[in-house]
Design an enzyme around this catalytic site. Structure first.
Site, PDB file in Angstrom:
ATOM      1  N   ASP A 239     -68.746  -3.351  22.921  1.00 53.93           N
ATOM      2  CA  ASP A 239     -68.279  -2.307  22.015  1.00 53.93           C
ATOM      3  C   ASP A 239     -67.781  -3.031  20.772  1.00 53.93           C
ATOM      4  OD1 ASP A 239     -67.141  -0.302  20.562  1.00 53.93           O
ATOM      5  OD2 ASP A 239     -65.598   0.211  22.022  1.00 53.93           O
ATOM      6  N   GLU A 282     -72.314  -0.809  21.533  1.00 50.93           N
ATOM      7  CA  GLU A 282     -71.683   0.441  21.106  1.00 50.93           C
ATOM      8  C   GLU A 282     -71.142   0.305  19.692  1.00 50.93           C
ATOM      9  OE1 GLU A 282     -67.574   2.766  22.289  1.00 50.93           O
ATOM     10  OE2 GLU A 282     -68.724   1.809  23.891  1.00 50.93           O
ATOM     11  N   LYS A 334     -66.335  11.286  25.283  1.00 51.86           N
ATOM     12  CA  LYS A 334     -64.887  11.285  25.440  1.00 51.86           C
ATOM     13  C   LYS A 334     -64.393  12.716  25.256  1.00 51.86           C
ATOM     14  CE  LYS A 334     -64.248   6.600  23.566  1.00 51.86           C
ATOM     15  NZ  LYS A 334     -63.764   5.827  22.390  1.00 51.86           N
ATOM     16  N   HIS A 362     -63.390   6.598  29.213  1.00 55.00           N
ATOM     17  CA  HIS A 362     -61.934   6.737  29.108  1.00 55.00           C
ATOM     18  C   HIS A 362     -61.512   6.553  27.660  1.00 55.00           C
ATOM     19  CE1 HIS A 362     -61.372   2.067  29.460  1.00 55.00           C
ATOM     20  NE2 HIS A 362     -62.364   2.398  28.674  1.00 55.00           N
TER      21      HIS A 362
END
Length: 409
Positions: A239, A282, A334, A362
């Site tokens: 990410d 990501e 999310k 999360h």
């Protein structure tokens, strides 16, 4: 199955900051309880998280106004409503708020009620949440995309990339995948300790040492994979959180004081995936760099998974623009980015129909709430991000998935 009462609470998340919880109580006695998460690295287009701004308590981070909205307007509006009609319930909440980004009532208040209502319905029917949401087709256990080393906005170290994750690719069960990830995580901790590096952790439980470079982090993780006996059986995911770097049309890595043009950034990714077993990146480009996303997808989209988080913010309008512009090939999901359960489900369906993968995720500010574990199974998403195996706010989701896997076989 009609709502008797809705109660709001100010509780704490995993960072010790206030967040919103809601309890939905039905006339038949069934209840549902849910806690809204909170992000640190947030997209500009996310739904609004309502906070008090009162500097005399919780440094202005309190959520008493959002809680009062639940106990007042929301409770009054939804009392007597049949909880099984989730999409209509969420539409009532959206209309009651009346703003584009849920700023009046607060997306944190609306989401807590939306999720608690679904849990109350499932409990009222005496079935698990994943079965209530997904029906008989809820049967695919997700592979963990486990964050084991933190940087960026999630750690006070000198690493620019925000999350370094591992994903087992040859395991047959979720339990086996979790075991493999846990073993690698602890091996990495041992390696860091032997090298005299910090074994402290970031917001999501991953180790957060100071290192010479981001590639040093990748080297250490690959070493941990090899020493754990899983060479070629585990891949890497990143990410990048590049929206945190983007300013005036260029990418400035703040901890390294390094500036890259979009083309140079894509070349950097090309170099990384040529050297390391990376299968997913990501937020490779910033949330408003649509031209960059197009170039990135054309360059790497056929090779690896390109996940839009800040780009899409769990919003169907943003996802549709991405589909039309050939930007990314997967979406991070999310619930608090959009604010209701039904809107979240709509996005996952749109992604699936368009050939995009979904990764249930999360937030950095989490709690013991395990809703996303059930959501991952209910939607057959196949992938879940929920942190390292060292903090109860992360481990609770993994433990919930272990129980679900035992139930569905």
């Amino acid at each position: 199955m009609r709502i008797k009462e809705i109660k709001g609470y100010e509780v704490l998340d995993s960072r010790g900051n206030p967040t919103v919880a809601a309890r939905v109580i039905l006339e038949n006695g069934a209840e549902g309880f849910s806690i809204s998460p909170s992000g640190a690295s947030t997209g500009f287009f996310e739904a609004h998280e309502l906070r008090d701004g009162d500097k005399t308590r919780y440094r202005g981070m309190g959520v008493k106004r959002a809680v009062e909205n639940i106990n007042g307007e929301i409770n009054k509006k939804l009392c007597g409503f049949c909880v099984e009609n989730q999409s209509q319930l969420d539409r009532i909440l959206i209309d009651l708020d009346g703003t584009e980004n849920k700023a009046r009532l607060g997306a944190n208040a609306i989401l807590a009620v939306s999720l608690a209502a679904a849990k109350a319905a499932a409990n009222g029917l005496k079935i698990p949440l994943y079965r209530y949401l997904g029906g008989i087709n809820a049967k695919v256990m997700p592979r963990p995309m486990m964050n084991i080393l933190n940087g960026g906005a999630h750690a006070a170290n000198n690493i620019d990339i925000q999350e370094f994750m591992i994903m087992p690719i040859l395991t047959e069960t979720f339990a086996e995948s979790l075991r493999v990830c846990s073993e690698i995580y602890h091996t990495l901790g041992k390696i860091l300790k032997e090298k005299g590096k910090s074994c402290g952790v970031g917001d999501e439980g991953g180790f957060a040492p100071n290192l010479e470079s981001d590639t040093d982090a990748l080297d250490l993780i690959c070493d941990a994979i090899d020493k754990s006996g899983y060479t070629d059986k585990v891949k890497l995911c990143l990410d990048v959180a590049s929206s945190e770097w983007y300013k005036d049309g260029v990418y400035c890595m703040p901890k390294r004081n390094r500036t890259l043009e979009t083309a140079e950034l894509i070349d950097y990714y090309q170099t990384l995936i040529g050297k390391y077993p990376i299968i997913s990146i990501e937020d490779g480009c910033a949330e408003e760099d649509w031209t960059g996303w197009g170039s990135l997808t054309n360059s790497l989209g056929a090779k690896i998974q390109l996940v839009g988080d800040d780009l899409f913010v769990t919003n169907t309008k943003r996802l549709m623009k991405g589909i039309e512009n050939n930007s990314a090939n997967a979406v991070l999901v999310k619930t608090n980015q959009i604010g209701t359960l039904s809107e979240t489900m709509d996005l996952i369906r749109m992604a699936s129909k368009s050939g995009y993968k979904s990764v249930i995720s999360h937030r950095s500010g989490e709690s013991e709430d395990t809703t996303i574990a059930d959501l991952a199974v209910a939607t057959n998403a196949g992938q879940i991000k929920t942190g390292a195996p060292c903090r109860s706010d992360r481990v609770s989701k993994y433990n919930r998935l272990l129980v679900i896997e035992d139930e569905i076989g």
